[in-house]
Motif scaffolding. Structure first.
Motif, PDB file in Angstrom:
ATOM      1  N   MET A   1     -21.553 -51.722  64.576  1.00  0.00           N
ATOM      2  CA  MET A   1     -21.662 -52.920  65.410  1.00  0.00           C
ATOM      3  C   MET A   1     -23.954 -52.550  65.884  1.00  0.00           C
ATOM      4  O   MET A   1     -23.992 -52.053  66.297  1.00  0.00           O
ATOM      5  CB  MET A   1     -21.300 -53.118  66.967  1.00  0.00           C
ATOM      6  N   HIS A   2     -24.447 -53.981  65.214  1.00  0.00           N
ATOM      7  CA  HIS A   2     -25.530 -53.692  65.585  1.00  0.00           C
ATOM      8  C   HIS A   2     -26.103 -53.555  67.192  1.00  0.00           C
ATOM      9  O   HIS A   2     -24.882 -54.421  68.122  1.00  0.00           O
ATOM     10  CB  HIS A   2     -26.172 -55.263  64.912  1.00  0.00           C
ATOM     11  N   GLN A   3     -26.939 -52.639  67.421  1.00  0.00           N
ATOM     12  CA  GLN A   3     -27.202 -52.422  68.931  1.00  0.00           C
ATOM     13  C   GLN A   3     -28.368 -53.629  69.246  1.00  0.00           C
ATOM     14  O   GLN A   3     -29.123 -53.476  68.717  1.00  0.00           O
ATOM     15  CB  GLN A   3     -28.281 -50.797  69.285  1.00  0.00           C
ATOM     16  N   TRP A   4     -28.673 -54.014  70.322  1.00  0.00           N
ATOM     17  CA  TRP A   4     -29.131 -55.414  70.860  1.00  0.00           C
ATOM     18  C   TRP A   4     -29.705 -55.246  71.866  1.00  0.00           C
ATOM     19  O   TRP A   4     -29.439 -54.306  72.850  1.00  0.00           O
ATOM     20  CB  TRP A   4     -28.224 -56.316  71.112  1.00  0.00           C
ATOM     21  N   LYS A   5     -31.256 -55.617  72.240  1.00  0.00           N
ATOM     22  CA  LYS A   5     -32.087 -55.321  73.331  1.00  0.00           C
ATOM     23  C   LYS A   5     -33.358 -57.467  73.429  1.00  0.00           C
ATOM     24  O   LYS A   5     -33.815 -57.266  72.322  1.00  0.00           O
ATOM     25  CB  LYS A   5     -33.235 -54.190  73.769  1.00  0.00           C
ATOM     26  N   ILE A   6     -32.632 -57.814  74.555  1.00  0.00           N
ATOM     27  CA  ILE A   6     -33.779 -58.831  74.622  1.00  0.00           C
ATOM     28  C   ILE A   6     -34.189 -58.784  75.487  1.00  0.00           C
ATOM     29  O   ILE A   6     -33.703 -58.332  76.803  1.00  0.00           O
ATOM     30  CB  ILE A   6     -31.960 -60.433  75.096  1.00  0.00           C
ATOM     31  N   ILE A   7     -35.156 -59.121  75.494  1.00  0.00           N
ATOM     32  CA  ILE A   7     -36.909 -58.917  76.557  1.00  0.00           C
ATOM     33  C   ILE A   7     -37.102 -60.187  76.778  1.00  0.00           C
ATOM     34  O   ILE A   7     -37.448 -60.570  75.671  1.00  0.00           O
ATOM     35  CB  ILE A   7     -37.276 -57.892  75.618  1.00  0.00           C
ATOM     36  N   THR A   8     -37.871 -59.960  77.860  1.00  0.00           N
ATOM     37  CA  THR A   8     -38.828 -61.521  78.786  1.00  0.00           C
ATOM     38  C   THR A   8     -39.693 -60.381  79.639  1.00  0.00           C
ATOM     39  O   THR A   8     -39.285 -59.726  80.147  1.00  0.00           O
ATOM     40  CB  THR A   8     -38.085 -62.476  79.057  1.00  0.00           C
ATOM     41  N   ASP A   9     -40.360 -61.159  79.455  1.00  0.00           N
ATOM     42  CA  ASP A   9     -41.341 -61.234  80.823  1.00  0.00           C
ATOM     43  C   ASP A   9     -41.490 -61.855  81.875  1.00  0.00           C
ATOM     44  O   ASP A   9     -40.303 -62.206  81.987  1.00  0.00           O
ATOM     45  CB  ASP A   9     -43.557 -60.893  80.710  1.00  0.00           C
ATOM     46  N   SER A  10     -42.000 -61.681  82.618  1.00  0.00           N
ATOM     47  CA  SER A  10     -40.853 -62.475  84.247  1.00  0.00           C
ATOM     48  C   SER A  10     -41.879 -63.981  83.565  1.00  0.00           C
ATOM     49  O   SER A  10     -41.347 -64.602  85.144  1.00  0.00           O
ATOM     50  CB  SER A  10     -41.583 -62.130  85.789  1.00  0.00           C
ATOM     51  N   GLY A  11     -42.333 -65.115  82.759  1.00  0.00           N
ATOM     52  CA  GLY A  11     -42.536 -65.457  82.206  1.00  0.00           C
ATOM     53  C   GLY A  11     -41.412 -66.632  82.270  1.00  0.00           C
ATOM     54  O   GLY A  11     -41.350 -67.932  82.473  1.00  0.00           O
ATOM     55  N   ALA A  12     -39.550 -65.892  82.523  1.00  0.00           N
ATOM     56  CA  ALA A  12     -38.962 -66.373  82.339  1.00  0.00           C
ATOM     57  C   ALA A  12     -38.496 -66.367  83.937  1.00  0.00           C
ATOM     58  O   ALA A  12     -39.037 -65.391  84.714  1.00  0.00           O
ATOM     59  CB  ALA A  12     -37.871 -65.638  81.506  1.00  0.00           C
ATOM     60  N   ASP A  13     -37.488 -66.859  84.536  1.00  0.00           N
ATOM     61  CA  ASP A  13     -37.144 -66.695  86.320  1.00  0.00           C
ATOM     62  C   ASP A  13     -35.781 -65.483  86.062  1.00  0.00           C
ATOM     63  O   ASP A  13     -35.825 -65.421  87.143  1.00  0.00           O
ATOM     64  CB  ASP A  13     -36.424 -68.162  86.359  1.00  0.00           C
ATOM     65  N   TYR A  14     -34.887 -65.494  84.585  1.00  0.00           N
ATOM     66  CA  TYR A  14     -34.287 -64.064  84.845  1.00  0.00           C
ATOM     67  C   TYR A  14     -34.436 -62.924  85.025  1.00  0.00           C
ATOM     68  O   TYR A  14     -35.380 -62.407  84.114  1.00  0.00           O
ATOM     69  CB  TYR A  14     -33.017 -64.504  83.602  1.00  0.00           C
ATOM     70  N   LYS A  15     -34.149 -62.803  85.977  1.00  0.00           N
ATOM     71  CA  LYS A  15     -34.349 -60.939  86.175  1.00  0.00           C
ATOM     72  C   LYS A  15     -33.284 -59.999  86.292  1.00  0.00           C
ATOM     73  O   LYS A  15     -33.579 -58.711  86.014  1.00  0.00           O
ATOM     74  CB  LYS A  15     -34.680 -60.577  87.982  1.00  0.00           C
ATOM     75  N   LYS A  16     -31.719 -60.916  85.836  1.00  0.00           N
ATOM     76  CA  LYS A  16     -30.864 -59.667  85.508  1.00  0.00           C
ATOM     77  C   LYS A  16     -29.843 -61.076  84.589  1.00  0.00           C
ATOM     78  O   LYS A  16     -29.491 -61.174  85.234  1.00  0.00           O
ATOM     79  CB  LYS A  16     -30.593 -59.097  86.789  1.00  0.00           C
ATOM     80  N   LEU A  17     -29.253 -59.969  83.849  1.00  0.00           N
ATOM     81  CA  LEU A  17     -28.099 -60.830  82.774  1.00  0.00           C
ATOM     82  C   LEU A  17     -27.281 -59.664  82.434  1.00  0.00           C
ATOM     83  O   LEU A  17     -27.515 -58.580  81.983  1.00  0.00           O
ATOM     84  CB  LEU A  17     -28.843 -61.832  81.630  1.00  0.00           C
ATOM     85  N   THR A  18     -25.895 -60.312  83.114  1.00  0.00           N
ATOM     86  CA  THR A  18     -25.049 -59.140  81.846  1.00  0.00           C
ATOM     87  C   THR A  18     -24.282 -59.415  80.978  1.00  0.00           C
ATOM     88  O   THR A  18     -23.780 -61.063  80.586  1.00  0.00           O
ATOM     89  CB  THR A  18     -24.262 -58.701  83.033  1.00  0.00           C
ATOM     90  N   SER A  19     -24.619 -58.855  79.516  1.00  0.00           N
ATOM     91  CA  SER A  19     -23.595 -59.674  78.635  1.00  0.00           C
ATOM     92  C   SER A  19     -22.160 -59.701  78.359  1.00  0.00           C
ATOM     93  O   SER A  19     -21.888 -58.357  78.956  1.00  0.00           O
ATOM     94  CB  SER A  19     -24.320 -59.184  76.684  1.00  0.00           C
ATOM     95  N   LYS A  20     -21.971 -60.044  77.287  1.00  0.00           N
ATOM     96  CA  LYS A  20     -20.155 -59.799  77.093  1.00  0.00           C
ATOM     97  C   LYS A  20     -19.562 -58.981  76.043  1.00  0.00           C
ATOM     98  O   LYS A  20     -18.968 -58.643  76.180  1.00  0.00           O
ATOM     99  CB  LYS A  20     -19.097 -61.067  77.008  1.00  0.00           C
ATOM    100  N   GLN A  21     -20.542 -58.568  75.786  1.00  0.00           N
ATOM    101  CA  GLN A  21     -20.332 -57.646  74.941  1.00  0.00           C
ATOM    102  C   GLN A  21     -21.628 -55.971  74.892  1.00  0.00           C
ATOM    103  O   GLN A  21     -22.437 -56.015  75.832  1.00  0.00           O
ATOM    104  CB  GLN A  21     -21.400 -57.798  73.171  1.00  0.00           C
ATOM    105  N   ALA A  22     -21.193 -54.986  75.210  1.00  0.00           N
ATOM    106  CA  ALA A  22     -21.577 -53.603  75.413  1.00  0.00           C
ATOM    107  C   ALA A  22     -23.293 -53.619  74.810  1.00  0.00           C
ATOM    108  O   ALA A  22     -23.557 -52.644  75.043  1.00  0.00           O
ATOM    109  CB  ALA A  22     -20.401 -52.549  76.025  1.00  0.00           C
TER     110      ALA A  22
END
Length: 282
Positions: A1-22
């Protein structure tokens, strides 16, 4: 299974998100705001009310700083696939810092996959991009297909702003000084949008919140909005955000609307009671 990291600077508002997939993780990298030598990190601990109080009391210099390449590089390393979203490169150095970090990491690990997205925006449109990337990563797509679908998705998102105060935009050369003097006087609000190259463009000047909502709806229709997902962020203006939400439901029968507290860097420029809308278009 591919490992992913979704990153944003704080130009977006979300500070914390939890994926359905580990195998899918999220990280927000904060910008820094300096108000008369008091530092605010735009992270999960950011206190928007204390921030607003500091701005109101301020008589000294104010500035912002993007994350360093080293900060980005630390976030990028040790993950197979990295997707990073940054503020528009025409309003921040964050994109360039992320690109430098990509080069640093790939020099050590050439097999890693890293893509840096210039969002050409700030605020809730970037949040839409983050959510879409998380969703696609969870489906098991490979890296190239995910990037291709994200590029296409970005062609179908847009941003509008409703601003009551624009002093910081004027001070930092992002808005005409004469226009800035009009905003906030006589209950005049500025309706703006982001341009294709990621700058703020004036759409309309209106007097009163009700007229601003009517002008907003007209602008959204011109952009091709017919009822898709909307994210609304506000700078200490929840009541008005809810009025906009109700108007969109009435006009478009919009089903997916989320209201968010604005990130620090967006609040710095949108200022007190500012509103940013990110939305999907046809």
């Amino acid at each position: 299974m591919h490992q992913w990291k979704i990153i944003t600077d704080s130009g977006a508002d979300y500070k914390k998100l939890t994926s359905k997939q580990a195998n899918v993780n999220f990280e927000a990298i904060p910008l820094m705001i300096n108000i008369d030598n008091k530092i605010f990190m735009d992270d999960q601990a950011f206190d928007i009310e204390a921030f607003h109080a500091q701005i109101k009391a301020n008589q000294g210099p104010m500035s912002t700083a993007c994350p360093s390449p080293d900060h980005y590089a630390e976030a990028f390393q040790d993950c197979e696939n990295v997707i990073c979203f940054t503020l528009s490169k025409n309003i921040s150095g964050s994109y360039n810092a992320a690109c430098l970090a990509k080069d640093m990491v790939l020099e050590k690990n050439p097999s890693q996959n890293i893509h840096i997205f210039d969002t050409n925006t700030a605020g809730t449109e970037a949040d839409l991009l983050v959510l879409k990337a998380m969703e696609l990563a969870e489906t098991g797509l490979d890296f190239d297909n995910l990037v291709s679908q994200m590029i296409d998705y970005h062609k179908h998102t847009s941003t509008n702003y409703i601003l009551k105060n624009v002093d910081n935009l004027v001070r930092n050369g992002r808005l005409n000084k004469l226009l800035g003097q009009m905003i906030g006087l006589l209950n005049i609000l500025l309706l703006g949008r982001r341009t294709l190259d990621g700058r703020l463009e004036l759409v309309d000047k209106v007097r009163g919140e009700k007229r601003a909502i009517r002008s907003l709806i007209h602008a959204m229709k011109e952009q091709g909005y017919v009822g898709e997902k909307v994210l609304i962020s506000h700078m200490l203006n929840l009541d008005y955000a809810k009025k906009i939400q109700a108007s969109l439901i009435e006009e478009f029968q919009t089903q997916e609307i989320e209201i968010l507290e604005m990130s620090g860097i967006c609040a710095f420029y949108a200022e007190y009671q500012g509103i940013i809308l990110g939305y999907e278009i046809k």
